[in-house]
Scaffold this motif. Structure first.
Motif, short mmCIF file in Angstrom:
data_model
loop_
_atom_site.label_atom_id
_atom_site.label_comp_id
_atom_site.label_asym_id
_atom_site.label_seq_id
_atom_site.Cartn_x
_atom_site.Cartn_y
_atom_site.Cartn_z
N PHE A 77 0.82 -1.21 0.00
CA PHE A 77 0.00 0.00 0.00
C PHE A 77 0.86 1.26 0.00
CE2 PHE A 77 -3.58 -2.59 0.72
CZ PHE A 77 -4.71 -1.82 0.52
N ILE A 78 0.37 2.26 -0.73
CA ILE A 78 0.98 3.59 -0.68
C ILE A 78 0.37 4.30 0.52
CG2 ILE A 78 1.27 5.78 -1.87
CD1 ILE A 78 0.96 4.28 -4.52
N ILE A 79 1.21 4.63 1.50
CA ILE A 79 0.72 5.15 2.78
C ILE A 79 1.50 6.40 3.16
CG2 ILE A 79 0.41 4.60 5.23
CD1 ILE A 79 0.34 1.65 4.44
N LYS A 80 0.82 7.33 3.78
CA LYS A 80 1.45 8.60 4.18
C LYS A 80 2.66 8.37 5.09
CE LYS A 80 -2.60 11.63 3.86
NZ LYS A 80 -3.49 12.54 4.60
N GLN A 81 3.67 9.18 4.85
CA GLN A 81 4.92 9.13 5.61
C GLN A 81 4.68 9.25 7.12
OE1 GLN A 81 8.31 8.88 4.69
NE2 GLN A 81 8.68 8.86 6.90
N GLU A 82 3.61 9.95 7.52
CA GLU A 82 3.36 10.18 8.94
C GLU A 82 3.29 8.88 9.74
OE1 GLU A 82 2.04 11.79 6.53
OE2 GLU A 82 1.99 13.94 6.99
N PHE A 83 2.85 7.80 9.11
CA PHE A 83 2.76 6.53 9.83
C PHE A 83 4.15 6.01 10.20
CE2 PHE A 83 -1.47 6.64 8.03
CZ PHE A 83 -2.25 6.07 9.02
N LEU A 88 5.85 2.93 16.02
CA LEU A 88 5.69 1.63 15.35
C LEU A 88 5.95 1.72 13.85
CD1 LEU A 88 2.45 0.34 17.15
CD2 LEU A 88 4.84 -0.22 17.67
N GLY A 89 6.57 2.83 13.45
CA GLY A 89 6.81 3.02 12.03
C GLY A 89 7.63 1.93 11.38
N PHE A 90 8.55 1.34 12.16
CA PHE A 90 9.41 0.29 11.59
C PHE A 90 8.59 -0.90 11.09
CE2 PHE A 90 8.76 -1.15 15.88
CZ PHE A 90 8.82 -2.54 15.82
N LEU A 91 7.41 -1.11 11.69
CA LEU A 91 6.56 -2.21 11.25
C LEU A 91 6.05 -1.99 9.83
CD1 LEU A 91 4.46 -2.99 14.47
CD2 LEU A 91 6.32 -4.35 13.48
N MET A 92 5.83 -0.73 9.46
CA MET A 92 5.40 -0.42 8.10
C MET A 92 6.48 -0.80 7.10
SD MET A 92 2.44 0.75 8.78
CE MET A 92 1.92 1.48 7.23
N THR A 93 7.74 -0.57 7.49
CA THR A 93 8.84 -0.96 6.64
C THR A 93 8.91 -2.47 6.50
OG1 THR A 93 10.16 0.98 7.22
CG2 THR A 93 11.36 -0.94 6.41
N LEU A 94 8.82 -3.17 7.62
CA LEU A 94 8.90 -4.64 7.60
C LEU A 94 7.71 -5.25 6.86
CD1 LEU A 94 10.12 -5.38 11.25
CD2 LEU A 94 11.47 -5.31 9.14
N ALA A 95 6.58 -4.52 6.83
CA ALA A 95 5.39 -5.02 6.14
C ALA A 95 5.46 -4.82 4.63
CB ALA A 95 4.14 -4.34 6.70
N GLY A 96 6.50 -4.13 4.16
CA GLY A 96 6.65 -3.95 2.72
C GLY A 96 5.78 -2.87 2.13
N GLN A 97 5.38 -1.89 2.95
CA GLN A 97 4.51 -0.83 2.47
C GLN A 97 5.34 0.33 1.89
OE1 GLN A 97 1.11 -1.91 2.60
NE2 GLN A 97 2.47 -3.60 3.08
N ILE A 98 4.67 1.21 1.15
CA ILE A 98 5.37 2.27 0.39
C ILE A 98 5.06 3.63 1.00
CG2 ILE A 98 5.65 3.32 -1.88
CD1 ILE A 98 4.50 0.69 -3.06
N PRO A 99 6.06 4.31 1.58
CA PRO A 99 5.81 5.64 2.17
C PRO A 99 5.74 6.72 1.10
CG PRO A 99 8.12 5.07 2.42
CD PRO A 99 7.45 3.86 1.80
N VAL A 100 4.87 7.68 1.31
CA VAL A 100 4.75 8.80 0.37
C VAL A 100 4.63 10.09 1.16
CG1 VAL A 100 2.23 8.58 0.21
CG2 VAL A 100 3.48 9.74 -1.61
N ASP A 101 5.31 11.13 0.72
CA ASP A 101 5.14 12.45 1.31
C ASP A 101 4.91 13.46 0.20
OD1 ASP A 101 7.59 13.19 0.19
OD2 ASP A 101 8.71 12.85 2.03
N ARG A 102 4.58 14.68 0.57
CA ARG A 102 4.22 15.68 -0.42
C ARG A 102 5.41 16.08 -1.29
NH1 ARG A 102 0.26 19.73 3.09
NH2 ARG A 102 -1.35 18.18 3.55
#
Length: 230
Positions: A77-83, A88-102
């Motif tokens: 998933f493309i998910i806002k950088q704020e997460f 718990l942000g490291f879990l988003m990395t381990l989950a293979g998600q895609i950070p996006v910022d403006r």
């Protein structure tokens, strides 16, 4: 990838853990069916192989994990950088998600395009922000991905995640009745051959916007679960 991408960092395809959805989807399934009581309808509309974009309305903070567990295959998933900025942000990395910022939104789209090129599923919330979930607007990113990733767009309605009167950060209690409704894929890749690039994008955005909005309306009628009015 490093533990957590810093704000303003430009994400690359090499940063994304391809194995992340293997475990994180199981966590999502547990939340869907053990912690909450989620009805998943129309999952047969999601292609089991090949590139696909999962495009959902967005009303509540749990829409992401709810949908991640409901999709019948792993997804990025493309998910806002704020997460990623949370403890718990490291879990988003381990989950293979895609950070996006403006600042680097195009970088995230390029990463998502690479995921599609590899035949993976990419999730996106075209409205951009959590709201009423009735898809009043659709951002161009989803159309760009559909065109350049040569992927069908499966519209999804997440319902019941935020009742009227609750804040966008509301988390439903255990065993709350939730709904995830998948619709028939929207295919727009054939439109690339007609007109200039701007015309192609305009038509693609309109088609996806209309298709997703209509699907959400149909899902509300099917489930009897209303969207939040405020």
């Amino acid at each position: 990838m490093s533990a957590t991408p810093s704000r303003g960092a430009r994400v690359t395809a090499e940063d994304i853990h391809r194995w992340g959805p293997v475990w994180s989807r199981r966590v999502g399934w547990f939340l869907d069916h053990v912690w909450w009581n989620t009805a998943v309808l129309g999952a047969e509309h999601v292609p089991r192989t090949g590139p696909v974009i999962i495009a959902s309305n967005h009303t509540g903070v749990i829409d992401g994990p709810l949908l991640h567990g409901a999709i019948p295959r792993g997804s990025h998933f493309i998910i806002k950088q704020e997460f990623w900025d949370s403890p718990l942000g490291f879990l988003m990395t381990l989950a293979g998600q895609i950070p996006v910022d403006r600042k680097h939104g195009r970088a995230a789209l390029a990463v998502a395009q690479q995921m599609l090129t590899e035949g993976r599923a990419v999730g996106i919330f075209p409205e951009g922000n959590r709201g009423s979930g009735n898809v009043q607007s659709t951002r161009a990113g989803v159309a760009w991905l559909a065109i350049h990733g040569n992927a069908p767009v499966v519209p999804v309605a997440c319902l019941g995640t935020r009742p009227t009167g609750k804040k966008v950060g509301y988390v439903p209690p255990p065993r709350a009745r939730l709904n995830v409704v998948f619709g028939k894929p929207i295919v727009i890749d054939t439109e690339r051959r007609e007109g200039g690039n701007r015309e192609v994008m305009t038509r693609a955005i309109q088609r996806i916007h209309q298709g997703l909005a209509a699907h959400v309306e149909d899902a509300v009628r099917l489930t009897g679960v209303p969207l939040p009015t405020h």
